[in-house]
Motif scaffolding. Structure first.
Motif, short mmCIF file in Angstrom:
data_model
loop_
_atom_site.label_atom_id
_atom_site.label_comp_id
_atom_site.label_asym_id
_atom_site.label_seq_id
_atom_site.Cartn_x
_atom_site.Cartn_y
_atom_site.Cartn_z
N ARG A 70 0.84 -1.20 0.00
CA ARG A 70 0.00 0.00 0.00
C ARG A 70 0.88 1.25 0.00
O ARG A 70 1.86 1.33 0.75
N GLY A 71 0.52 2.22 -0.85
CA GLY A 71 1.29 3.46 -0.94
C GLY A 71 2.38 3.42 -1.99
O GLY A 71 2.91 4.47 -2.37
N GLU A 72 2.73 2.23 -2.44
CA GLU A 72 3.75 2.11 -3.49
C GLU A 72 3.12 2.49 -4.83
O GLU A 72 1.94 2.28 -5.06
N ARG A 73 3.93 3.04 -5.69
CA ARG A 73 3.42 3.44 -7.00
C ARG A 73 3.53 2.29 -8.00
O ARG A 73 4.51 1.54 -8.01
N PHE A 74 2.47 2.20 -8.85
CA PHE A 74 2.53 1.21 -9.94
C PHE A 74 3.51 1.69 -11.01
O PHE A 74 3.59 2.90 -11.30
N SER A 75 4.24 0.72 -11.58
CA SER A 75 5.24 1.06 -12.60
C SER A 75 5.33 -0.08 -13.60
O SER A 75 4.72 -1.15 -13.43
N ALA A 76 6.14 0.14 -14.63
CA ALA A 76 6.35 -0.91 -15.63
C ALA A 76 7.06 -2.11 -15.02
O ALA A 76 7.02 -3.21 -15.58
N ASP A 77 7.68 -1.93 -13.85
CA ASP A 77 8.39 -3.03 -13.20
C ASP A 77 7.47 -3.91 -12.37
O ASP A 77 7.82 -5.05 -12.07
N ASN A 78 6.32 -3.39 -11.94
CA ASN A 78 5.45 -4.20 -11.09
C ASN A 78 4.05 -4.40 -11.66
O ASN A 78 3.19 -4.99 -11.01
N LEU A 79 3.80 -3.89 -12.87
CA LEU A 79 2.48 -3.99 -13.48
C LEU A 79 2.60 -4.75 -14.79
O LEU A 79 3.49 -4.49 -15.61
N GLY A 80 1.70 -5.73 -15.01
CA GLY A 80 1.71 -6.52 -16.23
C GLY A 80 0.30 -6.89 -16.66
O GLY A 80 -0.69 -6.45 -16.06
N VAL A 81 0.20 -7.73 -17.71
CA VAL A 81 -1.11 -8.15 -18.21
C VAL A 81 -1.13 -9.67 -18.32
O VAL A 81 -0.23 -10.28 -18.90
N LYS A 82 -2.15 -10.29 -17.73
CA LYS A 82 -2.31 -11.75 -17.77
C LYS A 82 -3.79 -12.10 -17.81
O LYS A 82 -4.66 -11.30 -17.47
N ARG A 83 -4.05 -13.31 -18.22
CA ARG A 83 -5.41 -13.85 -18.16
C ARG A 83 -5.76 -14.20 -16.73
O ARG A 83 -4.86 -14.53 -15.94
N PRO A 84 -7.07 -14.18 -16.38
CA PRO A 84 -8.26 -13.97 -17.22
C PRO A 84 -8.52 -12.50 -17.50
O PRO A 84 -7.90 -11.62 -16.89
N GLY A 85 -9.47 -12.26 -18.39
CA GLY A 85 -9.76 -10.91 -18.83
C GLY A 85 -10.97 -10.31 -18.18
O GLY A 85 -11.71 -9.56 -18.84
N THR A 138 -2.71 4.44 -17.91
CA THR A 138 -3.49 5.21 -16.95
C THR A 138 -3.05 4.90 -15.52
O THR A 138 -3.02 5.79 -14.65
N TYR A 139 -2.69 3.64 -15.26
CA TYR A 139 -2.35 3.21 -13.91
C TYR A 139 -0.89 3.44 -13.56
O TYR A 139 -0.51 3.37 -12.38
N LEU A 140 -0.04 3.68 -14.56
CA LEU A 140 1.37 3.95 -14.25
C LEU A 140 1.49 5.18 -13.34
O LEU A 140 0.86 6.21 -13.58
N ASP A 141 2.27 5.04 -12.30
CA ASP A 141 2.58 6.10 -11.32
C ASP A 141 1.44 6.38 -10.36
O ASP A 141 1.54 7.28 -9.53
N GLN A 142 0.31 5.60 -10.46
CA GLN A 142 -0.74 5.74 -9.46
C GLN A 142 -0.31 5.02 -8.18
O GLN A 142 0.47 4.05 -8.21
N VAL A 143 -0.86 5.46 -7.06
CA VAL A 143 -0.50 4.90 -5.75
C VAL A 143 -1.40 3.71 -5.47
O VAL A 143 -2.64 3.79 -5.61
N ALA A 144 -0.80 2.59 -5.06
CA ALA A 144 -1.58 1.39 -4.72
C ALA A 144 -2.41 1.68 -3.48
O ALA A 144 -1.88 2.10 -2.45
N PRO A 145 -3.73 1.45 -3.53
CA PRO A 145 -4.59 1.76 -2.38
C PRO A 145 -4.51 0.71 -1.27
O PRO A 145 -5.02 0.93 -0.18
N ARG A 146 -3.89 -0.44 -1.59
CA ARG A 146 -3.76 -1.52 -0.61
C ARG A 146 -2.61 -2.42 -1.03
O ARG A 146 -1.97 -2.20 -2.07
N ASP A 147 -2.37 -3.45 -0.23
CA ASP A 147 -1.34 -4.42 -0.59
C ASP A 147 -1.86 -5.34 -1.70
O ASP A 147 -3.03 -5.73 -1.73
#
Length: 371
Positions: A328-343, A353-362
């Motif tokens: 929580r509080g960490e920012r989303f980045s290309a290093d911790n954000l990806g795309v996987k199934r399911p959709g 849109t989500y890059l550099d946003q703050v994670a609202p929880r763990d």
């Protein structure tokens, strides 16, 4: 041909009429003709077509056989003698038409002379005429047929656009000048200047593209000519198929053919001029089934998901997930954000849109991002 009005391109929504061409494959035998009716009906054809002629009115003793006829029947008899052996009597034609009615399949015949045409209307009860390619320029016959004001299916093999326009002029003259006799052939072109003539032709005439050779090689078929006919005249267009196999007829339907005509026989090894270039019963059944599948597959052209696809979206598509543990509080980045199934989560379209946003929880590894 510029005088022909344009027609809206909605041909893909139509169901093609399939004409099983029995022709002369009965070999002059009524029992075989009736068996052909049963075969065509069971295969799912809409119409079965025969040929109505009197040999002595069709050919002179000097008329030679076509090369394919010589190859299939030999050179021992003239075309006239061959035709005499393939005639059906008027009473036999009536019996065949009655069998078609009983089998719930349409009856159609190509008349090769005026008397045969008149018999078909007055004593057999046909509701339309089919004209073979050989009579595209037979103005007296075309005029006689048009006087009955019935629909005409006109094959155009060996023809040019100019010859087809002339034939349409004759037919239109017959439709509108019921009692008048043309003084010259110019009368046929003049009637095409009338808007109502084209309206009547659109209502009653179908043009069949055709290559007049038996069998016709694939390279000679030129299926794109159907589009040229449609563009030139604004009429319904179909395909009379003389090729080997069923695939070109199926392709023609995908290209908008509203009528398919195809020869068939009970046995390709029977003696006679057309058997070798004809489908056997199982092939006719397969062709009709394939055509109906293609028609079903054509759809209405709108690019939207099929109902059957919707359930597969969540399986095949992907969602935004974290690729390592995020606190929580960490920012989303290309290093911790990806795309996987399911959709079934946030679309990957929202990745930036989500890059550099703050994670609202763990978030744990592979957990989907919440919207």
């Amino acid at each position: 041909m510029s005088s022909a009005p344009r027609k809206r391109s909605d041909f893909m929504l139509q169901r093609a009429r399939i004409i099983a061409e029995a022709g002369v494959n009965h070999n002059g035998d009524l029992a075989r003709a009736l068996a052909l009716v049963d075969t065509a009906a069971r295969a799912g054809a809409d119409i079965i077509k025969f040929q109505s002629f009197r040999a002595d009115k069709l050919a002179t003793p000097a008329a030679a056989k076509a090369s394919y006829q010589q190859a299939t029947t030999g050179g021992g008899q003239s075309q006239l003698e061959m035709l005499r052996s393939l005639e059906l009597s008027e009473s036999e034609e009536r019996e065949i038409a009655a069998a078609c009615a009983a089998a719930n399949i349409g009856y159609l015949s190509t008349p090769f002379d005026a008397d045969s045409a008149t018999h078909l209307v007055r004593h057999v009860g046909v509701s339309a005429f089919k004209v073979g390619s050989g009579d595209l320029t037979n103005a007296p016959l075309l005029l006689h047929l048009a006087r009955f004001r019935l629909p005409v299916i006109l094959s155009t093999g060996m023809g040019t656009l100019a010859e087809i326009e002339q034939a349409l002029g004759v037919i239109a003259f017959g439709y509108f000048r019921e009692e008048a006799a043309p003084s010259t052939s110019r009368a046929f072109s003049e009637v095409l200047l009338e808007r109502r003539a084209w309206s009547m032709l659109r209502e009653k005439v179908t043009l069949l593209h055709c290559t007049t050779e038996y069998p016709a090689a694939a390279h000679s078929i030129n299926l794109r000519a159907m589009a040229s006919l449609r563009e030139a005249f604004g009429l319904e267009v179909g395909f009379s198929d003389h090729s080997v196999g069923i695939h070109l007829a199926v392709a023609a339907v995908a290209l908008g053919a509203t009528v398919i005509e195809k020869h068939f026989t009970l046995d390709r090894n029977l003696p006679g001029p057309d058997h070798r270039a004809s489908l056997e019963p199982d092939e006719l059944t397969a062709m009709i089934a394939a055509i109906r599948d293609v028609e079903s597959a054509m759809g209405d052209g709108r690019k939207i998901p099929a109902p059957e696809e919707l359930a597969n979206r969540s399986v095949a598509r992907r969602s935004l997930v974290v690729t390592r543990r995020v606190c929580r509080g960490e920012r989303f980045s290309a290093d911790n954000l990806g795309v996987k199934r399911p959709g079934n989560g946030v679309s990957p379209m929202e990745f930036w849109t989500y890059l550099d946003q703050v994670a609202p929880r763990d978030y744990e590894v592979d957990e989907a991002i919440e919207p």
